[in-house]
Write an enzyme that holds these catalytic residues in place. Structure first.
Site, mmCIF file in Angstrom:
data_model
loop_
_atom_site.group_PDB
_atom_site.id
_atom_site.type_symbol
_atom_site.label_atom_id
_atom_site.label_comp_id
_atom_site.label_asym_id
_atom_site.label_seq_id
_atom_site.Cartn_x
_atom_site.Cartn_y
_atom_site.Cartn_z
ATOM 1 N N ASN A 7 10.416 11.572 -34.001
ATOM 2 C CA ASN A 7 11.704 10.895 -33.878
ATOM 3 C C ASN A 7 11.447 9.407 -34.103
ATOM 4 O O ASN A 7 10.867 8.755 -33.236
ATOM 5 C CB ASN A 7 12.295 11.150 -32.488
ATOM 6 C CG ASN A 7 13.547 10.329 -32.233
ATOM 7 O OD1 ASN A 7 14.075 9.698 -33.141
ATOM 8 N ND2 ASN A 7 14.018 10.331 -30.997
ATOM 9 N N LYS A 9 13.543 7.044 -34.206
ATOM 10 C CA LYS A 9 14.503 6.168 -33.525
ATOM 11 C C LYS A 9 14.975 5.086 -34.527
ATOM 12 O O LYS A 9 15.115 5.390 -35.702
ATOM 13 C CB LYS A 9 13.877 5.592 -32.255
ATOM 14 C CG LYS A 9 13.306 6.724 -31.369
ATOM 15 C CD LYS A 9 12.967 6.335 -29.985
ATOM 16 C CE LYS A 9 12.445 7.562 -29.242
ATOM 17 N NZ LYS A 9 12.183 7.324 -27.844
ATOM 18 N N HIS A 85 19.928 13.311 -27.576
ATOM 19 C CA HIS A 85 18.733 12.578 -27.141
ATOM 20 C C HIS A 85 19.080 11.694 -25.935
ATOM 21 O O HIS A 85 20.202 11.193 -25.823
ATOM 22 C CB HIS A 85 18.195 11.720 -28.292
ATOM 23 C CG HIS A 85 16.865 11.125 -27.964
ATOM 24 N ND1 HIS A 85 16.747 9.933 -27.292
ATOM 25 C CD2 HIS A 85 15.605 11.585 -28.169
ATOM 26 C CE1 HIS A 85 15.449 9.674 -27.117
ATOM 27 N NE2 HIS A 85 14.744 10.658 -27.634
ATOM 28 N N GLU A 87 18.543 8.699 -25.352
ATOM 29 C CA GLU A 87 19.094 7.372 -25.666
ATOM 30 C C GLU A 87 20.558 7.465 -26.089
ATOM 31 O O GLU A 87 21.337 6.538 -25.842
ATOM 32 C CB GLU A 87 18.208 6.696 -26.728
ATOM 33 C CG GLU A 87 16.883 6.263 -26.105
ATOM 34 C CD GLU A 87 15.656 6.456 -26.977
ATOM 35 O OE1 GLU A 87 15.785 6.529 -28.207
ATOM 36 O OE2 GLU A 87 14.541 6.543 -26.403
ATOM 37 N N GLU A 154 12.954 16.694 -22.658
ATOM 38 C CA GLU A 154 12.467 15.325 -22.622
ATOM 39 C C GLU A 154 12.799 14.719 -21.261
ATOM 40 O O GLU A 154 13.951 14.319 -21.025
ATOM 41 C CB GLU A 154 13.117 14.494 -23.740
ATOM 42 C CG GLU A 154 12.730 14.972 -25.124
ATOM 43 C CD GLU A 154 12.697 13.835 -26.153
ATOM 44 O OE1 GLU A 154 11.774 13.826 -26.952
ATOM 45 O OE2 GLU A 154 13.589 12.962 -26.125
ATOM 46 N N GLY A 160 8.809 6.814 -23.730
ATOM 47 C CA GLY A 160 8.384 5.461 -24.087
ATOM 48 C C GLY A 160 7.706 4.710 -22.959
ATOM 49 O O GLY A 160 7.436 3.521 -23.076
ATOM 50 N N SER A 196 6.169 10.484 -24.397
ATOM 51 C CA SER A 196 4.812 9.927 -24.321
ATOM 52 C C SER A 196 3.730 10.890 -24.820
ATOM 53 O O SER A 196 2.629 10.932 -24.276
ATOM 54 C CB SER A 196 4.515 9.459 -22.895
ATOM 55 O OG SER A 196 5.426 8.436 -22.519
#
Ligand code: 13P
Length: 234
Positions: A7, A9, A85, A87, A154, A160, A196
């Site tokens: 991904n 991003k 996702h 985010e 996730e 991250g 991660s």
């Protein structure tokens, strides 16, 4: 065979994607490799790597400035799209209902949705991890699925952050997701782990029961970081 999805991003350029695609095309692997990239890069072609988007609109077409429909993503030749996702849930307010509507659009246009679920740190600390995961799976997946989908677990607090849950925690989450999918008539649906993931932990994570692959953020941007993840498993 595992599924190794990247991904990107909001990172990269067509040139950097072409460079990574070129590097990956000479890697010997039986794993399925997917790169989910910004819409502007969906035109980059590869024989060996499947290209996907990171989101689609919940609407078919019309006055939705800035949005991109699933049919437009398919029109670019993409095969996959991430949906829900962390985010998008955090910054765009996507809920399980929105995610389900987007997944319906993806499926109606021949895309394979990679539907993400996972708990925030607050939810984890409140002991709600399993509840959030199960409701995420039940409410985010359309009711009449009859083509391929992928689910990604996730843990939102770990994305991250250089943090990962314990192997037991990942195993518990993935077993719950697999059992829930079976209960929904979707047994065999691949379930990826994301947050991660790097070369040094990928093999161990993918050896956990019911982990069918990984969804990789930061470590998918450079060939030197991504290739060790791809080659860490057969
Ligand atoms: P990181 O691998 O950078 O933690 O990101 C995970 C992720 O969000 C993949 O979708």
């Amino acid at each position: 065979m595992k599924i190794i999805a990247g991904n990107w991003k909001m990172n990269g350029t067509c040139a950097s994607l072409e460079s990574v695609v070129h590097d990956l095309s000479s890697v010997e692997t039986n794993n399925r490799i997917i790169l989910c990239v910004p819409y502007t890069m969906l035109g980059v072609k590869s024989d060996k790597i499947a290209i996907g988007a990171q989101d689609v609109s919940a609407h078919t077409h019309g006055a939705y400035t800035g949005e991109v429909s699933a049919s437009m993503v398919a029109d670019m030749g993409a095969k996959y799209t991430i949906i829900g996702h962390s985010e998008c849930r955090q910054y765009h307010g996507d809920t399980n209902d929105t995610v389900r509507a987007k997944a319906e659009q993806a499926l109606a246009n021949g895309l394979i949705p990679i539907i993400c679920v996972g708990e925030t740190m607050d939810e984890k600390q409140a002991g709600k991890t399993m509840e959030i995961i199960e409701s995420g799976v039940r409410e985010s997946i359309p009711s009449d699925v009859n083509s391929d989908i992928i689910v990604a677990y996730e843990p939102r607090w770990a994305i991250g952050a250089g943090l990962t849950p314990t192997s037991d925690e990942i195993a518990a989450a993935h077993t719950l997701i697999a059992n829930t999918l079976t209960d929904m008539g979707l047994s065999g649906t691949p379930v990826l782990y994301g947050a991660s993931v790097k070369g040094s932990n990928a093999a161990e994570i993918m050896s956990i029961p019911n982990v069918d692959g990984v969804l990789v953020g930061g470590a998918s941007l450079k060939s030197d970081d991504f290739i060790p993840i791809i080659t860490s498993v057969k």
